[in-house]
Design a protein around this motif. Structure first.
Motif, PDB file in Angstrom:
ATOM      1  N   ASN A 229      38.912  33.385  56.156  1.00 15.98           N
ATOM      2  CA  ASN A 229      38.445  31.809  55.658  1.00 15.98           C
ATOM      3  C   ASN A 229      37.031  32.035  55.259  1.00 15.98           C
ATOM      4  OD1 ASN A 229      38.462  29.227  55.072  1.00 15.98           O
ATOM      5  ND2 ASN A 229      38.311  28.579  57.508  1.00 15.98           N
ATOM      6  N   ARG A 230      36.635  32.739  54.171  1.00 14.28           N
ATOM      7  CA  ARG A 230      35.453  32.882  53.502  1.00 14.28           C
ATOM      8  C   ARG A 230      35.458  33.525  52.145  1.00 14.28           C
ATOM      9  NH1 ARG A 230      32.541  37.918  53.695  1.00 14.28           N
ATOM     10  NH2 ARG A 230      33.907  39.681  54.665  1.00 14.28           N
ATOM     11  N   VAL A 231      34.470  33.095  51.717  1.00 19.69           N
ATOM     12  CA  VAL A 231      34.447  33.599  50.142  1.00 19.69           C
ATOM     13  C   VAL A 231      33.913  35.022  50.173  1.00 19.69           C
ATOM     14  CG1 VAL A 231      33.156  33.229  47.949  1.00 19.69           C
ATOM     15  CG2 VAL A 231      33.725  31.420  49.297  1.00 19.69           C
ATOM     16  N   ILE A 232      34.717  36.008  49.420  1.00 19.22           N
ATOM     17  CA  ILE A 232      34.449  37.340  49.080  1.00 19.22           C
ATOM     18  C   ILE A 232      34.174  37.328  47.809  1.00 19.22           C
ATOM     19  CG2 ILE A 232      35.547  39.356  49.284  1.00 19.22           C
ATOM     20  CD1 ILE A 232      36.772  38.866  51.911  1.00 19.22           C
ATOM     21  N   VAL A 233      33.182  38.037  47.276  1.00 14.79           N
ATOM     22  CA  VAL A 233      32.860  38.404  46.072  1.00 14.79           C
ATOM     23  C   VAL A 233      32.778  39.778  45.650  1.00 14.79           C
ATOM     24  CG1 VAL A 233      31.272  38.474  44.089  1.00 14.79           C
ATOM     25  CG2 VAL A 233      31.400  36.515  45.770  1.00 14.79           C
ATOM     26  N   VAL A 234      33.617  40.496  44.849  1.00 12.39           N
ATOM     27  CA  VAL A 234      34.010  42.055  44.397  1.00 12.39           C
ATOM     28  C   VAL A 234      33.176  42.089  43.307  1.00 12.39           C
ATOM     29  CG1 VAL A 234      35.457  43.767  44.108  1.00 12.39           C
ATOM     30  CG2 VAL A 234      35.989  41.609  45.566  1.00 12.39           C
ATOM     31  N   ASP A 235      32.017  43.003  43.297  1.00 10.47           N
ATOM     32  CA  ASP A 235      31.424  43.342  42.124  1.00 10.47           C
ATOM     33  C   ASP A 235      31.303  44.655  41.711  1.00 10.47           C
ATOM     34  OD1 ASP A 235      29.850  40.951  41.823  1.00 10.47           O
ATOM     35  OD2 ASP A 235      28.768  41.402  43.617  1.00 10.47           O
ATOM     36  N   GLY A 236      31.354  44.907  40.233  1.00  3.55           N
ATOM     37  CA  GLY A 236      31.509  46.509  39.712  1.00  3.55           C
ATOM     38  C   GLY A 236      32.785  46.955  40.036  1.00  3.55           C
ATOM     39  N   PRO A 237      32.735  48.214  39.493  1.00 10.07           N
ATOM     40  CA  PRO A 237      33.838  49.398  39.777  1.00 10.07           C
ATOM     41  C   PRO A 237      34.269  49.334  41.243  1.00 10.07           C
ATOM     42  CG  PRO A 237      32.087  50.569  39.278  1.00 10.07           C
ATOM     43  CD  PRO A 237      31.393  49.020  39.154  1.00 10.07           C
ATOM     44  N   GLY A 259      41.150  46.028  34.169  1.00 13.92           N
ATOM     45  CA  GLY A 259      39.771  46.781  33.801  1.00 13.92           C
ATOM     46  C   GLY A 259      38.581  45.506  34.257  1.00 13.92           C
ATOM     47  N   LEU A 260      38.845  44.788  35.281  1.00 14.93           N
ATOM     48  CA  LEU A 260      37.870  43.744  35.385  1.00 14.93           C
ATOM     49  C   LEU A 260      36.466  44.280  36.132  1.00 14.93           C
ATOM     50  CD1 LEU A 260      40.534  41.195  36.155  1.00 14.93           C
ATOM     51  CD2 LEU A 260      39.295  41.269  34.088  1.00 14.93           C
ATOM     52  N   GLU A 261      35.578  43.422  36.357  1.00 14.63           N
ATOM     53  CA  GLU A 261      34.302  43.882  36.729  1.00 14.63           C
ATOM     54  C   GLU A 261      34.009  42.952  37.944  1.00 14.63           C
ATOM     55  OE1 GLU A 261      32.312  46.567  36.098  1.00 14.63           O
ATOM     56  OE2 GLU A 261      33.488  47.192  34.486  1.00 14.63           O
ATOM     57  N   THR A 262      34.201  41.724  37.777  1.00 15.10           N
ATOM     58  CA  THR A 262      33.783  41.088  38.947  1.00 15.10           C
ATOM     59  C   THR A 262      34.780  39.983  39.354  1.00 15.10           C
ATOM     60  OG1 THR A 262      31.258  41.044  38.225  1.00 15.10           O
ATOM     61  CG2 THR A 262      31.919  39.297  39.956  1.00 15.10           C
ATOM     62  N   ALA A 263      34.920  39.473  40.651  1.00 11.95           N
ATOM     63  CA  ALA A 263      35.913  38.561  41.088  1.00 11.95           C
ATOM     64  C   ALA A 263      35.161  37.939  42.291  1.00 11.95           C
ATOM     65  CB  ALA A 263      37.558  39.283  41.534  1.00 11.95           C
ATOM     66  N   ALA A 264      35.750  36.485  42.238  1.00 11.00           N
ATOM     67  CA  ALA A 264      35.319  35.641  43.374  1.00 11.00           C
ATOM     68  C   ALA A 264      36.679  35.381  44.133  1.00 11.00           C
ATOM     69  CB  ALA A 264      34.587  34.803  43.217  1.00 11.00           C
ATOM     70  N   CYS A 265      37.143  35.490  45.501  1.00 12.31           N
ATOM     71  CA  CYS A 265      38.336  35.179  46.272  1.00 12.31           C
ATOM     72  C   CYS A 265      37.689  34.011  46.978  1.00 12.31           C
ATOM     73  CB  CYS A 265      38.446  36.378  46.979  1.00 12.31           C
ATOM     74  SG  CYS A 265      38.809  38.011  46.163  1.00 12.31           S
ATOM     75  N   LEU A 266      37.946  32.709  46.879  1.00 14.84           N
ATOM     76  CA  LEU A 266      37.702  31.583  47.259  1.00 14.84           C
ATOM     77  C   LEU A 266      38.962  31.023  48.107  1.00 14.84           C
ATOM     78  CD1 LEU A 266      36.374  29.954  44.102  1.00 14.84           C
ATOM     79  CD2 LEU A 266      35.265  31.207  45.619  1.00 14.84           C
ATOM     80  N   PRO A 267      38.799  30.988  49.505  1.00 14.27           N
ATOM     81  CA  PRO A 267      39.793  30.261  50.334  1.00 14.27           C
ATOM     82  C   PRO A 267      40.130  28.857  50.170  1.00 14.27           C
ATOM     83  CG  PRO A 267      37.790  30.767  51.790  1.00 14.27           C
ATOM     84  CD  PRO A 267      37.545  31.199  50.249  1.00 14.27           C
ATOM     85  N   LEU A 296      31.411  27.118  43.153  1.00 10.92           N
ATOM     86  CA  LEU A 296      32.769  27.798  43.411  1.00 10.92           C
ATOM     87  C   LEU A 296      33.518  27.316  44.607  1.00 10.92           C
ATOM     88  CD1 LEU A 296      31.970  31.527  42.127  1.00 10.92           C
ATOM     89  CD2 LEU A 296      33.070  29.520  40.771  1.00 10.92           C
ATOM     90  N   THR A 297      32.777  27.016  45.703  1.00 13.85           N
ATOM     91  CA  THR A 297      33.408  26.527  47.076  1.00 13.85           C
ATOM     92  C   THR A 297      33.694  25.202  46.766  1.00 13.85           C
ATOM     93  OG1 THR A 297      31.753  28.029  48.308  1.00 13.85           O
ATOM     94  CG2 THR A 297      32.617  26.302  49.561  1.00 13.85           C
TER      95      THR A 297
END
Length: 564
Positions: A229-237, A259-267, A296-297
């Motif tokens: 139950n938290r925001v997780i940001v994935v950066d880079g390769p 081939g994506l670089e950045t993603a934000a996973c928002l509960p 984003l939240t």
């Protein structure tokens, strides 16, 4: 603030609304909406706002008298990011009224949006004050203002979504202009599995619109965002820290080969727990700072409210549809007759109705040895909701019982018995119906007796294509009307003739004359080949006459006497 007050009055159908601000600030006072020009809100209303501010909880008052007025009041506190009181969003009605749970939810949802907007405005103002320090700071202010507008649009645009597809589309439209992600992923949690409902916003296409599920206990970052139950940001390769810890590609299985670089996973935080996650991804490095994360939240919060509403509505619709379809009869097999029925629900998925058809064998009348008599009904209970479907089920069963309790009597007596039973049981059923008895006669003919309670007139077409309208009818069924005797007419149906019963959803269309549509129905019925199967006949009649944007459900029921 005026905009939120205006939205509150429109959403709750209340004439007066206001945003009352905490008096400690320089903007102390009230921002009224829909009040007479040049006037301020009544002191009694302001006193109610101060009550809400004092105890920090929602108040729904259907009758206010102890503060010097007589009116209905509903108010919700506006809370800042640290729990501080910002003000009160309220509506009033000079006519006393009872507020519903939906009113409370709607006002609370709007208050949450208003609070978020006030927080974002405060943050934007702070940034604007620093604009003189550097030219780059001015750009940041502009970006924050855009995000503020994005959130306001989100609060408005997502407020009226009715389906998951609608939520997915609205979110895609909102973020495509401001955040510009390459793709989004809407992930819902059901029974320990995450089910993805995907929507490409641009860039690389995703594989289909609905893909396979994966366990919420998996190592995908989106699964961890839901579990924790938290925001997780994935950066880079993949060698980045988050991806290396998970030992999986970026964010979700949907992004594995994109081939994506950045993603934000928002509960998506719902009322009773996490509903799933909203994932935004970019095909180039994308910086997500503190302010961006707050935006984003908040966007995820609006999305969660829309998803929860869509799931609740879908559950209600599913239950109503199942209830309604369970009441649609499996047609009996009758030697010498061909029977077929077609039910078409309304075009809007949130509308269910009380249309029904029925056919069942009649009991033997005392002293009568003949068998094979059949009861036929097509009816329409007023309404387009689950209540109408439930009333339809009760009326259908009671009409069956009336036929079995009065063997040998006509369909008019059965309708009268139904009306008396509804009145005695205080069952608020109203609508129209055609109830008929069909019995075999000599030379392959069948004798039709019918009684019409305000329903569209049945049609009979003979083997040579001649169409007759069975136009005689009585008043409709209504629980407030005193039951009286019903008329009953009869007609002989020769071999090869077809009887058509239908509900008004087939011939009623906005902007069209219903009589013209009935006439077109008669022409199509006369022109149909005599040997056309009834199922195909009903489909052709629906396609030829039924409105394209159906606002009502419709039933077509046909009985054909076998040719000699």
């Amino acid at each position: 603030m005026n905009r939120f007050a205006r939205l509150a009055t429109r959403l709750l159908a209340a004439p007066l609304g206001l945003v009352w601000l905490e008096p400690a600030g320089e903007n102390a006072g009230a921002v009224p909406e829909c009040w007479p020009v040049g006037t301020r809100p009544d002191p009694a209303v302001m006193a109610c706002c101060r009550r809400v501010a004092a105890d920090g909880r929602t108040r729904l008052l259907s009758h206010v008298e102890d503060v010097g007025g007589a009116f209905a009041f509903a108010g919700v506190p506006l809370v800042g990011g640290s729990g501080e009181l910002l003000g009160v969003l309220a509506v009033t009605d000079l006519d006393l009224r009872e507020w519903t749970e939906d009113d409370a939810r709607d006002l609370s949802d709007l208050a949450a949006a208003c609070s978020a907007q006030m927080r974002m405005r405060t943050r934007s103002e702070t940034v604007r004050q620093a604009r003189a320090a550097a030219e780059g700071e001015a750009s940041r202010v502009h970006e924050l203002l855009n995000r503020s507008e994005l959130l306001l649009r989100a609060s408005e645009d997502l407020a009226d979504t009715r389906s998951l597809d609608g939520v997915r589309q609205r979110v895609g439209d909102l973020v495509s202009g401001d955040l510009k992600p390459s793709c989004i992923d809407l992930v819902l949690l059901r029974r320990g599995m995450l089910h993805r409902v995907l929507s490409p916003v641009g860039g690389a296409p995703l594989r289909g619109t609905v893909t396979e599920s994966f366990p919420v206990g998996s190592d995908w970052p989106v699964a961890r965002a839901v579990r924790q139950n938290r925001v997780i940001v994935v950066d880079g390769p993949p060698e980045a820290e988050e991806a290396r810890a998970a030992s999986v590609p970026l964010a979700t299985p949907a992004f594995e080969t994109l081939g994506l670089e950045t993603a934000a996973c928002l509960p998506l935080r719902g009322t009773h727990g996490v509903l799933g996650a909203l994932v935004l991804a970019w095909d180039a490095p994308y910086a997500i700072g503190t302010d961006e994360r707050a935006v984003l939240t908040t966007l995820a919060g609006y999305t969660a409210q829309a998803v929860e509403r869509a799931l609740h509505l879908d559950e209600r619709i599913t239950v109503a549809r199942q209830l309604q379809r369970a009441m649609l009869t499996e047609l009996p097999a009758v030697p010498g007759l061909e029977l077929s029925a077609l039910y078409r629900p309304a075009a809007r998925e949130d509308m269910v109705g009380g249309d029904w058809y029925d056919a069942y064998p009649l009991p033997l009348a005392p002293g009568v040895a003949a068998t094979g008599a059949l009861a036929l009904t097509v009816g329409d209970i007023t309404g387009h909701d689950m209540r109408a479907a439930a009333l339809m089920g009760q009326v259908r069963s009671m009409l069956r019982q009336a036929d079995h309790d009065h063997p040998g009597e006509g369909p008019g007596q059965a309708l009268s018995a139904l009306e008396r039973a509804c009145r005695r049981l205080n069952l608020p059923a109203s609508g129209t119906a055609v109830h008929a008895h069909l019995a075999p006669a000599a030379d392959g003919r069948w004798r039709l007796r019918w009684s019409n309670a305000g329903h569209p007139a049945p049609l009979v077409v003979t083997a040579d294509g001649a169409v007759e309208t069975l136009g005689r009818h009585d008043v409709l069924l209504h629980h407030a009307l005193t039951p009286g005797p019903r008329t009953c007419d009869s007609r002989s149906l020769p071999p090869g003739s077809t009887l058509l019963l239908y509900t008004d959803g087939l011939v009623e269309e906005r902007g069209e004359d219903i009589e013209n549509n009935v006439e077109r129905l008669s022409r199509l019925l006369a022109a149909a080949p005599a040997d056309l199967p009834l199922k195909a006949l009903l489909r052709s009649l629906l396609d030829g006459v039924g409105p394209r944007d159906a606002r009502d459900d419709a039933v077509l029921f046909a009985v054909r006497v076998a040719a000699s």
